[in-house]
Design a protein around this motif. Structure first.
Motif, PDB file in Angstrom:
ATOM      1  N   ARG A  32      36.885  33.888  -9.408  1.00 15.21           N
ATOM      2  CA  ARG A  32      38.047  34.779  -9.523  1.00 15.21           C
ATOM      3  C   ARG A  32      37.621  35.925 -10.430  1.00 15.21           C
ATOM      4  O   ARG A  32      37.436  35.733 -11.637  1.00 15.21           O
ATOM      5  CB  ARG A  32      39.242  34.047 -10.149  1.00 15.21           C
ATOM      6  N   GLY A  81      42.729  39.721   2.439  1.00 13.39           N
ATOM      7  CA  GLY A  81      44.067  40.181   2.056  1.00 13.39           C
ATOM      8  C   GLY A  81      43.920  41.271   1.016  1.00 13.39           C
ATOM      9  O   GLY A  81      43.236  41.079   0.008  1.00 13.39           O
ATOM     10  N   LEU A 127      56.503  32.917  -0.619  1.00 20.69           N
ATOM     11  CA  LEU A 127      55.647  33.868  -1.343  1.00 20.69           C
ATOM     12  C   LEU A 127      56.482  34.862  -2.139  1.00 20.69           C
ATOM     13  O   LEU A 127      56.160  35.186  -3.287  1.00 20.69           O
ATOM     14  CB  LEU A 127      54.718  34.596  -0.365  1.00 20.69           C
ATOM     15  N   VAL A 154      51.847  41.970  -3.112  1.00 16.84           N
ATOM     16  CA  VAL A 154      50.955  40.843  -3.395  1.00 16.84           C
ATOM     17  C   VAL A 154      51.318  39.675  -2.477  1.00 16.84           C
ATOM     18  O   VAL A 154      50.443  39.010  -1.905  1.00 16.84           O
ATOM     19  CB  VAL A 154      51.035  40.418  -4.884  1.00 16.84           C
ATOM     20  N   LEU A 158      48.900  37.840   0.650  1.00 18.71           N
ATOM     21  CA  LEU A 158      48.619  36.402   0.759  1.00 18.71           C
ATOM     22  C   LEU A 158      49.129  35.804   2.065  1.00 18.71           C
ATOM     23  O   LEU A 158      48.762  34.683   2.427  1.00 18.71           O
ATOM     24  CB  LEU A 158      49.259  35.659  -0.418  1.00 18.71           C
ATOM     25  N   ASP A 161      47.002  34.097   4.782  1.00 20.04           N
ATOM     26  CA  ASP A 161      46.120  33.049   4.295  1.00 20.04           C
ATOM     27  C   ASP A 161      44.658  33.527   4.299  1.00 20.04           C
ATOM     28  O   ASP A 161      43.794  32.928   4.943  1.00 20.04           O
ATOM     29  CB  ASP A 161      46.276  31.798   5.184  1.00 20.04           C
ATOM     30  N   LEU A 165      40.986  37.557  -1.333  1.00 26.20           N
ATOM     31  CA  LEU A 165      42.196  38.292  -1.724  1.00 26.20           C
ATOM     32  C   LEU A 165      41.803  39.390  -2.704  1.00 26.20           C
ATOM     33  O   LEU A 165      41.151  39.112  -3.719  1.00 26.20           O
ATOM     34  CB  LEU A 165      43.185  37.330  -2.389  1.00 26.20           C
ATOM     35  N   LEU A 186      49.485  34.650 -10.619  1.00 24.22           N
ATOM     36  CA  LEU A 186      48.074  34.830 -10.258  1.00 24.22           C
ATOM     37  C   LEU A 186      47.202  33.778 -10.932  1.00 24.22           C
ATOM     38  O   LEU A 186      46.207  33.319 -10.368  1.00 24.22           O
ATOM     39  CB  LEU A 186      47.592  36.235 -10.646  1.00 24.22           C
ATOM     40  N   LEU A 189      47.618  30.613  -9.037  1.00 20.43           N
ATOM     41  CA  LEU A 189      46.836  30.771  -7.804  1.00 20.43           C
ATOM     42  C   LEU A 189      45.352  30.552  -8.107  1.00 20.43           C
ATOM     43  O   LEU A 189      44.637  29.862  -7.366  1.00 20.43           O
ATOM     44  CB  LEU A 189      47.051  32.193  -7.291  1.00 20.43           C
ATOM     45  N   SER A 195      43.009  28.081  -3.055  1.00 22.43           N
ATOM     46  CA  SER A 195      43.442  29.475  -2.882  1.00 22.43           C
ATOM     47  C   SER A 195      42.214  30.365  -2.637  1.00 22.43           C
ATOM     48  O   SER A 195      41.086  29.982  -2.906  1.00 22.43           O
ATOM     49  CB  SER A 195      44.266  29.936  -4.075  1.00 22.43           C
ATOM     50  N   PRO A 196      42.429  31.568  -2.087  1.00 19.69           N
ATOM     51  CA  PRO A 196      41.289  32.414  -1.727  1.00 19.69           C
ATOM     52  C   PRO A 196      40.493  32.877  -2.941  1.00 19.69           C
ATOM     53  O   PRO A 196      41.001  32.888  -4.059  1.00 19.69           O
ATOM     54  CB  PRO A 196      41.951  33.606  -1.025  1.00 19.69           C
ATOM     55  N   THR A 198      39.405  35.483  -5.319  1.00 20.87           N
ATOM     56  CA  THR A 198      40.275  36.603  -5.681  1.00 20.87           C
ATOM     57  C   THR A 198      39.537  37.657  -6.493  1.00 20.87           C
ATOM     58  O   THR A 198      38.740  37.319  -7.374  1.00 20.87           O
ATOM     59  CB  THR A 198      41.492  36.075  -6.472  1.00 20.87           C
TER      60      THR A 198
END
Ligand SMILES: Nc1ncnc2c1ncn2[C@@H]1O[C@H](COP(=O)(O)OP(=O)(O)OP(=O)(O)O)[C@@H](O)[C@H]1O
Ligand SMILES: [Mg+2]
Length: 264
Positions: A32, A81, A127, A154, A158, A161, A165, A186, A189, A195-196, A198
């Motif tokens: 991240r 995203g 979301l 934001v 998301l 998916d 991100l 965040l 997340l 989660s992706p 980021t």
């Protein structure tokens, strides 16, 4: 660990202007990242490359295992995203907030399908709630405040998916409570292993969500420092990036910076 994003000796030039110069940067699965640097440092340019919205002038960019210039870029974009001011400008102000989020499931803006399935609907509502704007689901996007718009964007980023991100200054224009809600969401997340990956762009160390792992510090299109946050967010590095002697403190994953005592 697999690399999700690799910039190798990347430069971006526009006319006589060199925007990025010899940038090397690797993002691994699970990272991240925060990108920090002064106005004009090249932050937005770097995330445009990462989001497959732009090609480098020289060097190579690999996004999610695909080399830019060799793949169908529109397909790659659906896997990323992105929330940015440029994208926000393209949102129809008369669109309802819930539709701004829901339409992202097809990588587009503008409501075109009359029927949304329950799954999309529930996900969009969830979301919006996560980012504290569930109450605005039926409001026209154009009637929302800047901060409310940011949070809707934001949520939109998301919705599909994404595997990656990218949030370009999501906290700008937010009031204190709005910023803290966003940072909390965040951070949550970032802690979720599913989660992706980021990447978050900001000007302020105060806007780094706890649980983010790495930092990329830019100045004048070049890398000042890159790596684990505690190694990057030092007074020395930040002073070099912002051209001002700074003091930096870290407390429970939150950073603060201010001018060094000699410069106050
Ligand atoms: N098409 C272009 N032609 C010439 N210069 C450009 C072009 N696009 C960007 N630049 C310049 O490149 C530099 C980096 O821009 P970029 O938007 O990446 O900076 P940034 O770090 O995101 O800045 P900010 O914090 O203000 O958003 C800026 O000086 C900008 O004016
Ligand atoms: Mg920018």
């Amino acid at each position: 660990m697999t690399s999700v994003l690799t910039l190798a000796d990347v430069s971006v030039r526009r006319g006589a202007k060199t925007i990025l110069t010899h940038v090397n940067w690797t993002v691994d699965d699970g990272d991240r990242w925060v990108i920090l640097g002064p106005n004009g440092a090249g932050k937005t340019t770097i995330v445009q490359l990462a989001a497959a919205r732009m090609y480098p002038t020289t060097g190579t960019v690999d996004v999610l295992g695909e080399r830019l210039g060799r793949v169908d870029i529109s397909e790659l974009r659906t896997r990323v995203g992105l929330a940015s001011a440029a994208l926000a400008d393209r949102i129809d102000p008369s669109e309802r907030a819930i539709d701004v989020v829901r339409t992202a499931a097809w990588g587009m803006t503008g409501r075109w399908r009359e029927e949304y399935d329950d799954f999309d609907n529930d996900r969009a509502v969830t979301l919006l709630n996560v980012f504290g704007v569930g109450g605005f689901a039926n409001r026209r996007f154009g009637t929302l405040s800047e901060g409310e718009k940011k949070r809707v964007q934001v949520a939109r980023a998301l919705m599909s998916d994404p595997e990656l991100l990218i949030l370009d200054e999501p906290a700008s224009g937010l009031d204190l409570a709005g910023r803290e809600i966003l940072l909390g969401a965040l951070s949550e997340l970032a802690r979720d292993p599913f989660s992706p990956i980021t990447i978050l762009v900001t000007h302020h160390v105060e806007e780094i969500p706890p649980a983010f792992t790495h930092g990329l510090l830019l100045k004048d299109g070049g890398v000042v420092a890159a790596g684990p946050l505690p190694e990057v967010m030092t007074a020395e590095n930040l002073s070099a990036a912002f051209g001002l002697p700074l003091e930096v403190t870290a407390d429970s994953g939150r950073y603060t910076a201010r001018a060094a005592a000699s410069n106050r």
